[in-house]
Design a protein around this motif. Structure first.
Motif, PDB file in Angstrom:
ATOM      1  N   GLU A  42       0.829  -1.217   0.000  1.00 52.50           N
ATOM      2  CA  GLU A  42       0.000   0.000   0.000  1.00 52.50           C
ATOM      3  C   GLU A  42       0.858   1.258   0.000  1.00 52.50           C
ATOM      4  O   GLU A  42       0.477   2.274  -0.570  1.00 52.50           O
ATOM      5  CB  GLU A  42      -0.982  -0.003   1.188  1.00 52.50           C
ATOM      6  N   SER A  43       2.023   1.180   0.623  1.00 50.05           N
ATOM      7  CA  SER A  43       2.889   2.363   0.646  1.00 50.05           C
ATOM      8  C   SER A  43       3.364   2.714  -0.772  1.00 50.05           C
ATOM      9  O   SER A  43       3.703   3.855  -1.053  1.00 50.05           O
ATOM     10  CB  SER A  43       4.070   2.173   1.600  1.00 50.05           C
ATOM     11  N   PHE A  44       3.366   1.732  -1.682  1.00 48.70           N
ATOM     12  CA  PHE A  44       3.705   1.996  -3.084  1.00 48.70           C
ATOM     13  C   PHE A  44       2.452   2.318  -3.918  1.00 48.70           C
ATOM     14  O   PHE A  44       2.527   2.364  -5.143  1.00 48.70           O
ATOM     15  CB  PHE A  44       4.443   0.793  -3.692  1.00 48.70           C
ATOM     16  N   GLY A  45       1.322   2.481  -3.251  1.00 47.94           N
ATOM     17  CA  GLY A  45       0.120   2.893  -3.970  1.00 47.94           C
ATOM     18  C   GLY A  45      -0.727   1.755  -4.520  1.00 47.94           C
ATOM     19  O   GLY A  45      -1.612   1.993  -5.344  1.00 47.94           O
ATOM     20  N   TYR A  46      -0.473   0.520  -4.080  1.00 47.06           N
ATOM     21  CA  TYR A  46      -1.295  -0.599  -4.553  1.00 47.06           C
ATOM     22  C   TYR A  46      -2.567  -0.673  -3.718  1.00 47.06           C
ATOM     23  O   TYR A  46      -2.527  -0.455  -2.503  1.00 47.06           O
ATOM     24  CB  TYR A  46      -0.490  -1.912  -4.479  1.00 47.06           C
ATOM     25  N   PRO A 108      -2.301   3.797 -15.141  1.00 45.50           N
ATOM     26  CA  PRO A 108      -1.841   2.528 -14.594  1.00 45.50           C
ATOM     27  C   PRO A 108      -2.631   2.103 -13.355  1.00 45.50           C
ATOM     28  O   PRO A 108      -3.038   2.934 -12.550  1.00 45.50           O
ATOM     29  CB  PRO A 108      -0.380   2.795 -14.223  1.00 45.50           C
ATOM     30  N   ARG A 110      -2.644  -0.208 -10.021  1.00 46.71           N
ATOM     31  CA  ARG A 110      -1.805  -0.941  -9.055  1.00 46.71           C
ATOM     32  C   ARG A 110      -2.729  -1.745  -8.155  1.00 46.71           C
ATOM     33  O   ARG A 110      -3.445  -1.177  -7.345  1.00 46.71           O
ATOM     34  CB  ARG A 110      -0.987   0.037  -8.225  1.00 46.71           C
ATOM     35  N   GLU A 149       9.692  -0.766 -10.335  1.00 47.72           N
ATOM     36  CA  GLU A 149       8.819  -0.623  -9.171  1.00 47.72           C
ATOM     37  C   GLU A 149       8.444  -1.971  -8.562  1.00 47.72           C
ATOM     38  O   GLU A 149       8.503  -2.149  -7.338  1.00 47.72           O
ATOM     39  CB  GLU A 149       7.550   0.148  -9.542  1.00 47.72           C
TER      40      GLU A 149
ATOM     41  N   TYR B 352      -0.745  11.004  -5.212  1.00 43.36           N
ATOM     42  CA  TYR B 352      -0.363  10.602  -6.558  1.00 43.36           C
ATOM     43  C   TYR B 352       0.666  11.594  -7.067  1.00 43.36           C
ATOM     44  O   TYR B 352       0.442  12.802  -6.996  1.00 43.36           O
ATOM     45  CB  TYR B 352      -1.601  10.625  -7.454  1.00 43.36           C
ATOM     46  N   VAL B 378       2.050   6.210  -1.488  1.00 46.79           N
ATOM     47  CA  VAL B 378       2.341   7.110  -2.606  1.00 46.79           C
ATOM     48  C   VAL B 378       2.477   6.327  -3.913  1.00 46.79           C
ATOM     49  O   VAL B 378       3.249   5.366  -3.981  1.00 46.79           O
ATOM     50  CB  VAL B 378       3.666   7.862  -2.350  1.00 46.79           C
ATOM     51  N   ALA B 379       1.742   6.743  -4.931  1.00 53.01           N
ATOM     52  CA  ALA B 379       1.877   6.138  -6.254  1.00 53.01           C
ATOM     53  C   ALA B 379       2.451   7.156  -7.228  1.00 53.01           C
ATOM     54  O   ALA B 379       2.191   8.356  -7.114  1.00 53.01           O
ATOM     55  CB  ALA B 379       0.515   5.654  -6.752  1.00 53.01           C
ATOM     56  N   ILE B 380       3.243   6.658  -8.173  1.00 44.31           N
ATOM     57  CA  ILE B 380       3.816   7.525  -9.206  1.00 44.31           C
ATOM     58  C   ILE B 380       3.145   7.199 -10.535  1.00 44.31           C
ATOM     59  O   ILE B 380       2.944   6.034 -10.857  1.00 44.31           O
ATOM     60  CB  ILE B 380       5.345   7.285  -9.341  1.00 44.31           C
ATOM     61  N   ASP B 381       2.790   8.234 -11.305  1.00 47.42           N
ATOM     62  CA  ASP B 381       2.239   7.989 -12.638  1.00 47.42           C
ATOM     63  C   ASP B 381       3.392   7.775 -13.615  1.00 47.42           C
ATOM     64  O   ASP B 381       4.192   8.661 -13.840  1.00 47.42           O
ATOM     65  CB  ASP B 381       1.370   9.185 -13.079  1.00 47.42           C
TER      66      ASP B 381
END
Lengths: 441, 441
Positions: A42-46, A108, A110, A149, B352, B378-381
């Motif tokens: 979740e910290s990577f946005g999933y 994208p 996630r 990633e 984001y 945090v997610a990256i586009d």
């Protein structure tokens, strides 16, 4: 009714073979494993998705091993004569879900899930009939940023479990390289390519001499060059053999170079090029990776993944690029246990209240409610056992703190809080109980 | 391989009938439902257990409805010719687990689980083939303290969901009362008792006249007395009819009196005596209860439970007193939706990051990592879309905050943080981003 039952044979308390019961201490470990996974991804946005374990059998016939559908799955006909399968893996399900709403979803994408999966296999260590598997997928990114990633996420999970860089290795390859070499450098037929891939896959399980012997049947005089390439200790070495011998550069090499550079920049020091890594024959279309346990007594693959850009095409949907991996609970649990990285069990209940008499139940309940409002998890002993026996129960339940409530405590509103691990006792108010327990003192 | 696939028929993206896919917004709701349940039950000292969905079919033949085993379950033979069932309920499993380790476990035992359960039924609103059900059980407490606590837990969950006391009612009865009246007051045969229980169970589904007519076939001239007892609006009224007419006091009445008094003292104002409540015919041996939706448009039972002291005896184990309940996800979800108590969807991802160019990937990653270390998701586009389109993606993904990173931001280390819900923008440092988002501003 009781009489009825005594006429019957007793029912066995054994569960179904090859699956697990999770008593609270086992559940504690599952929850630790899952919580750590969730937090890292979740910290990577999933974001989490899920689905039923019941899927139409058809879903598994589409790709990836008729063998799996026929022999290793739990498949049966339902009462409406429909073929149903207990999902053996999550990838077909997530592909189905993405394909079904492709137009509505924002890419994208996630996505992660921690499904339970079923395989009909002989139960043995690390191979159960039901296990859980974290599935992490990034959909809609064509370039190597996706692999950077996804591998960073896999690394972050290992780190979150307390694994050190020298406990494991991240082995990486690109299936396009081998494909390119086989078709464009060696000019192999499809049949010979397949034969060679199978050979590469089992390279670590046979002797070098045996590998050479069998490879010669396909590659003839090019065998030794190929063997030296597969044994290259770095991407550079592999590349230079390819250039020096065949004056060519394989498709997929540049991508790998970018990947290794980015991983190094991101502080990932244990990623290595592994030219024999293939990870099965079906889904993957590009970069593949595997997290490998470096424990000298148990060197083995822990989990892995890669790019599978073609998967959605079985649904008649246009392609969606995808990179992902799956991480099983049984394997990771073994790994953590072998490295002494598993936290010791304690109850989710913070405090156990022992009653001196049964005459103050309302007051005891009020104390418990007050502490619950302050965020504590509180259980009351309703037995009529003596206080020392109630304390033994708390200890057996692995509840860290107790108080005993009698007339005195109700009068003075002061309680002797005992830490059952350290044995430490302190006279405190309700407010102080909450503070002390939250501090974990 | 791609060619292979084009030769095939496309695979349908439909899942199996009667079960659900959980896309992230659905999973958000499931997680909200489960988190609220967990939090409430853990605060009362309940600890989590779990088990496989696969159980030996034998487990369900022991008690509770041959009917269920034969017609409504997913049962099949595995490849080893063993009869397997996908669990239709959790109680037999938890009873099996407690019986298997009875000597090692410390009682009282407070256990909960949120299993998925399977029933082969015609899919319809509120009746799916797979649903989840919170199971809460207190083992080892013989006296009414167990019922007081279990009903308090059920009430606490409803409260945690935001339900007000006048949204629902907790209907309570004691099966011992009806048993006593039928055997000791009316002197009925087992057959007539069973017939009468069946009648009581369907009382609300037939007309009063029909009920009286059918009751007369069993109770003759005592029918009207019985009807008036069943329609008693309070425990006191019920008790006085019993005393005035038959000069007796039923077993189980005193227990109920203690229970109602204790619930009132604990601030539970919506508990009512319900003399017709039986809750099925099998497990329950004492007090039963039901949480009832008071919505005038949809009056119905939401969930319920009670005491089942005999269950473990099918395993040849000595009896273990038990009180528990099960609360299904589909029903409670409907309830919360009808009362507008469901929280609006937002992503678990806090922020984001939109990229202006693809030339600063390392720096962008470093910013993301820094914020992850501060506890943000945090997610990256990674797309090459224009920034406004990247912001649209964030909005579609229901991610509440965005920043855009280009050369300027990398130089100045100041970022324009935008709240996509309020539209508010503020120039902030990384540290301030973390603080602002955690405050939810």
């Amino acid at each position: 009714m009781a009489d009825d039952m005594q006429d019957k044979e007793y029912v066995s308390t054994d569960g179904y073979k090859g699956v697990r019961d999770f008593y609270p201490p086992d559940m504690f470990i599952q929850n630790y494993l899952f919580k750590t996974m969730r937090h890292a991804v979740e910290s990577f946005g999933y974001v989490e998705y899920s689905a039923s374990i019941l899927e139409p059998t058809e879903l598994y016939k589409a790709k990836s091993g008729e063998e799996i559908v026929n022999e290793q799955t739990y498949s049966f006909k339902d009462r409406g004569d429909r073929d149903v399968t207990l999902r053996p893996e999550m990838t077909p399900t997530v592909a189905r879900m993405v394909a079904a709403k492709k137009r509505e979803l924002a890419f994208p994408l996630r996505w992660y899930s921690i499904p339970n999966l079923f395989r009909y296999e002989k139960p043995q260590r690390g191979r159960l009939r039901e296990h859980f598997q974290l599935n992490v997928d990034l959909f809609g990114v064509t370039d190597v940023n996706a692999e950077i990633e996804i591998i960073s996420v896999a690394h972050a999970i290992m780190q979150a479990y307390g694994a050190r860089p020298d406990d494991f290795q991240i082995r990486i390859n690109n299936r396009q390289i081998l494909n390119f070499i086989m078709t464009s450098v060696f000019d192999l037929t499809d049949e010979d390519s397949y034969k060679l891939m199978k050979l590469i896959d089992k390279k670590d399980k046979i002797t070098p001499a045996e590998f050479e012997l069998q490879t010669e049947t396909v590659l003839k005089e090019k065998t030794m060059t190929f063997v030296s390439m597969l044994e290259a200790s770095s991407l550079e070495q592999f590349k230079s053999i390819l250039q020096n011998t065949f004056s060519t550069e394989a498709i997929g090499l540049t991508e790998l170079e970018i990947l290794f550079k980015a991983l190094a920049e991101r502080g990932i020091t244990n990623a290595v090029f592994s030219p024999t890594l293939a990870r099965g024959f079906d889904y993957y279309t590009g970069i593949v990776f595997e997290v490998f346990d470096l424990n000298p007594e148990n060197r083995r693959s822990l989990f892995g993944g890669g790019r599978y850009d073609d998967l959605l095409s079985v649904f008649g949907t246009e392609k969606v690029p995808a990179v992902g991996f799956g991480m099983g609970d049984v394997t990771i649990r073994d790994f953590l246990e072998s490295r002494s990285l598993m936290p010791p069990y304690h109850s989710t209940t913070d405090l156990y209240i022992c009653r001196v008499t049964e005459n103050n139940d309302k007051e005891v309940y009020d104390v418990a409610q007050e502490l619950r409002k302050k965020g504590l998890c509180v259980a009351i002993d309703f037995s009529s056992k003596k206080v020392p026996d109630q304390i033994k129960t708390a200890s057996k339940l692995a509840i860290p703190f107790i108080i005993v409530i009698g007339e005195d405590e109700i009068q003075t509103k002061q309680y002797k809080l005992k830490n059952l691990l350290s044995g430490q006792e302190t006279m405190v108010s309700l407010e102080e109980i909450a503070q002390t327990i939250k501090r974990g003192v």
